[in-house]
Design an enzyme around this catalytic site. Sequence first.
Site, PDB file in Angstrom:
ATOM      1  N   GLY A   1       0.792  -1.229   0.000  1.00  9.91           N
ATOM      2  CA  GLY A   1       0.000   0.000   0.000  1.00  9.91           C
ATOM      3  C   GLY A   1       0.817   1.267   0.000  1.00  9.91           C
ATOM      4  O   GLY A   1       0.270   2.365  -0.003  1.00  9.91           O
ATOM      5  N   HIS A   2       2.156   1.163  -0.006  1.00  7.89           N
ATOM      6  CA  HIS A   2       3.020   2.358   0.126  1.00  7.89           C
ATOM      7  C   HIS A   2       4.134   2.298  -0.904  1.00  7.89           C
ATOM      8  O   HIS A   2       5.252   1.934  -0.564  1.00  7.89           O
ATOM      9  CB  HIS A   2       3.597   2.412   1.532  1.00  7.89           C
ATOM     10  CG  HIS A   2       4.084   3.762   1.935  1.00  7.89           C
ATOM     11  ND1 HIS A   2       5.365   4.203   1.689  1.00  7.89           N
ATOM     12  CD2 HIS A   2       3.459   4.778   2.577  1.00  7.89           C
ATOM     13  CE1 HIS A   2       5.522   5.421   2.193  1.00  7.89           C
ATOM     14  NE2 HIS A   2       4.376   5.789   2.728  1.00  7.89           N
ATOM     15  N   PHE A   3       4.014   2.610  -2.024  1.00  8.86           N
ATOM     16  CA  PHE A   3       2.845   3.021  -2.780  1.00  8.86           C
ATOM     17  C   PHE A   3       2.742   2.086  -3.979  1.00  8.86           C
ATOM     18  O   PHE A   3       3.768   1.793  -4.592  1.00  8.86           O
ATOM     19  CB  PHE A   3       2.993   4.458  -3.277  1.00  8.86           C
ATOM     20  CG  PHE A   3       3.185   5.475  -2.182  1.00  8.86           C
ATOM     21  CD1 PHE A   3       2.109   5.879  -1.412  1.00  8.86           C
ATOM     22  CD2 PHE A   3       4.434   6.015  -1.940  1.00  8.86           C
ATOM     23  CE1 PHE A   3       2.268   6.848  -0.431  1.00  8.86           C
ATOM     24  CE2 PHE A   3       4.593   6.974  -0.947  1.00  8.86           C
ATOM     25  CZ  PHE A   3       3.520   7.386  -0.186  1.00  8.86           C
TER      26      PHE A   3
END
Length: 146
Positions: free
Chosen positions: A46-48
Amino acid sequence: MDLDSRMIQRILPHRFPFLLVDRVTIEEMTAVGIKNVTINEWFFQGHFPGLPTMPGVLIIEAMAQVGATMMMNLDEYHDCVPYFTTIDRVKIRKPVVPGDQLIIKVELLKIRKRMGKLNCVAKVNESIVAEGEIGFSLVEKKEEEI
């Protein structure tokens, strides 16, 4: 003293997914830790997406874990749990991405009883990516936690 990941796990209470240090070398009150950053890290989901970047707070956590390994390796602190107390003058200077090897140098600035302060510098390829001072407390474990 050179500690591999199995030895670090005997000292720190951290486990997957939050153990962020692969190796620590301790000389007196200085330690150098290594974190090999791979594309398989949980936080890259999720990052990124499409631009995987290690979160700055996790770089700071890795610096703290190197310091905690150094301190908790001392006989008087074996039965303690490390906690942040302060994070001062921290600067995240450059992104850390998959394939980087984070080299973290930690020096003890002061300690009084079970409270102390560390100077921390994280580098990739000799370039500083993060630095700052971390305050900590070493809290004695309760008997049922040992």
